[in-house]
Design an enzyme around this catalytic site. Structure first.
Site, PDB file in Angstrom:
ATOM      1  CG  LEU A 129      -1.822  -1.253   1.362  1.00  0.00           C
ATOM      2  CD1 LEU A 129      -2.692  -1.138   2.606  1.00  0.00           C
ATOM      3  CD2 LEU A 129      -2.680  -1.444   0.115  1.00  0.00           C
ATOM      4  NE  ARG A 182       0.543  12.135  11.508  1.00  0.00           N
ATOM      5  CZ  ARG A 182       0.647  11.067  12.295  1.00  0.00           C
ATOM      6  NH1 ARG A 182       1.209  11.185  13.489  1.00  0.00           N
ATOM      7  NH2 ARG A 182       0.205   9.886  11.894  1.00  0.00           N
ATOM      8  CE1 TYR A 229      36.085  18.492 -14.062  1.00  0.00           C
ATOM      9  CE2 TYR A 229      37.017  19.516 -16.021  1.00  0.00           C
ATOM     10  CZ  TYR A 229      36.031  18.756 -15.424  1.00  0.00           C
ATOM     11  OH  TYR A 229      35.000  18.257 -16.177  1.00  0.00           O
TER      12      TYR A 229
END
Length: 457
Positions: free
Chosen positions: A8, A15, A365
């Protein structure tokens, strides 16, 4: 006997105060609903049906690969959610387990036990129950004089006497499939919430003379449903402890298990050491004798034996044996660190191969690069792979030495054994064993400071 399951996953979870449906929230990197589906699979269940509803466009991608998806058009209660599966399960005659998609702590062992109890007793339904010191919010188990389950009363429908009961409904059931769908036809919405309760099926089956029983769990935490961020944090802590204890029992060292988070699909070898603030998520695999951390996060990353992974973030990366990463290294998707290579401090590598024994020690890099063996990349060097529209490849062959602060503007190839002088911007291919330099002429103006001073007067 064949068994199937319904998960389910149609609820809103108001909430949670979120724009995401409740079951899509993650625990240790995995959505709540997928924990439940995986537990069902591990319990030996064949087909799993997921019932979706609220914000289903977010839930369906999470479940469609592993389950059959059924939509609950309107949220009219748990009985209605199960009833919409009638067509998907048409003709099935066996044990049908109903699971809550927001309860990630349920274990395969408990699911198997539910099935075994139902099939052994030929019950119409077996409900998993729990004894709680504070049962507020849970449906209460009302037993008959014979000790069997008479019915389940939801919190809002409880009398004062029923509210004092401490045996509670977990939301997990194993039904005789035919008995379930027959009873669902008799369920009404005559209750405080005007919903169709799945719990009413138990009283209907008992009235029909069928066996209705309960299995009391030894660990109520397995049945914890996630209805708030506080409960999510509590469940995460419990699962963290469960997983960490398993790995420690199998030969993994943790300096402080409270500061290590491991996802359910991670695989760890023996004599792995995990230092504080280490996160291993997704299908991360770590081989023997590797040290990870502190402050490292690996997601869907494979790490070989004997590595040191210090303050590193790695996502969909491959790290071979005896590699050193960090501190403060970032391996993006497609990064491949070959045996004995190094990604040092403040190094970012993306979609690149760093060859055997090659080193990118610091402040660099490397993107879209094929790097050979024995290469040394000087500090502050960059492969310039992007022109604002397209990505291009840099090829650095074996035994190349790249001086500090070098820009390699792709597409470019640096031949084996070449040396690049520091501060160069390389825009053309470099021949093997050559020295490549690209620098502007240095200009010096004598007495500049004094002349500047005089001019200011």
């Amino acid at each position: 006997m064949e068994s199937r399951a319904i998960v389910l996953a149609a609820g809103a979870g108001t909430r949670m105060k979120s724009e995401k449906p409740k079951v899509a929230h993650e625990l240790l990197g995995k959505p709540l609903v997928n924990w439940v589906i995986d537990a069902a699979r591990q319990a030996g269940i064949g087909e799993v049906v997921s019932v979706v509803g609220h914000l289903r466009e977010q839930v369906i991608p999470l479940v469609e690969e592993d389950t059959r998806v059924v939509v609950q058009p309107e949220r009219r209660g748990t009985a209605d959610a199960v009833a919409v599966c009638r067509e998907a399960l048409a003709g099935f005659d066996g044990s049908l387990v109903v699971l809550s998609g927001d309860s990630p702590l349920i274990t395969p062992d408990t699911i198997r036990a539910l099935i075994e109890v139902r099939e052994r007793s030929c019950a119409a339904v077996v409900v998993l129950t729990m004894e709680l010191d504070d049962p507020t919010g849970y449906g209460r188990i009302v037993r008959g004089e014979d000790g069997g389950v008479e019915r389940i009363v939801e919190q809002k429908d409880c009398s004062t006497e029923q509210a004092a009961l401490t045996e509670c409904n977990s939301g997990f059931y194993c039904f005789d499939a035919k008995a379930l769908f027959s009873a669902l036809e008799q369920v009404t919405s005559d209750n405080a919430q005007n919903e169709f309760y799945l719990t009413d099926v138990l009283e209907i089956c008992r009235s029909d003379g069928r066996v209705v029983s309960a299995l009391i769990t030894e660990d109520p935490s397995e049945c914890l449903g996630i209805n708030s961020r506080i409960q999510l944090a509590d469940a995460t802590k419990q699962m963290q402890r469960r997983i960490n204890e398993h790995h420690m029992a199998e030969g993994v060292t943790m300096t402080d298990p409270e500061l290590v988070w491991i996802g359910p699909d991670a695989v760890l070898g023996r004599d792995v050491e995990l230092l504080p603030m280490t996160f291993l998520y997704g299908r991360t695999i770590v081989a023997n004798n590797t040290v990870i951390g502190p402050n490292s996060r690996l997601t869907d990353t494979v790490v070989g034996e004997g590595c040191s992974i210090d303050e590193t973030v790695a996502i969909e990366a491959r790290i071979d044996a005896n590699v050193t990463c960090g501190p403060r290294a970032y391996l993006r998707p497609g990064a491949h660190m070959c045996e004995g290579s190094k990604a040092g401090t403040h190094v970012e590598i993306k979609k690149s191969t760093i060859g055997k024994g090659s080193k990118v020690p610091h402040l660099s890099y490397i993107g879209d690069t094929e790097m050979g063996e024995g290469v040394n990349i000087g500090a502050g060097s960059i492969t310039c792979n992007y022109d604002g529209t397209n990505k291009f490849t840099t090829i650095i062959e074996d035994d190349v030495f790249v001086g500090s602060d070098t820009m390699l503007v792709a597409p470019v190839t640096v031949g084996a054994g070449a040396v690049i002088g520091a501060g160069s911007v390389i825009t053309h291919d470099v021949s093997p064993d050559a020295l490549a330099l690209e620098r502007s002429k240095q200009v010096e103006i004598a007495d500049w400071k004094q002349r500047r001073h005089n001019a200011s007067k």
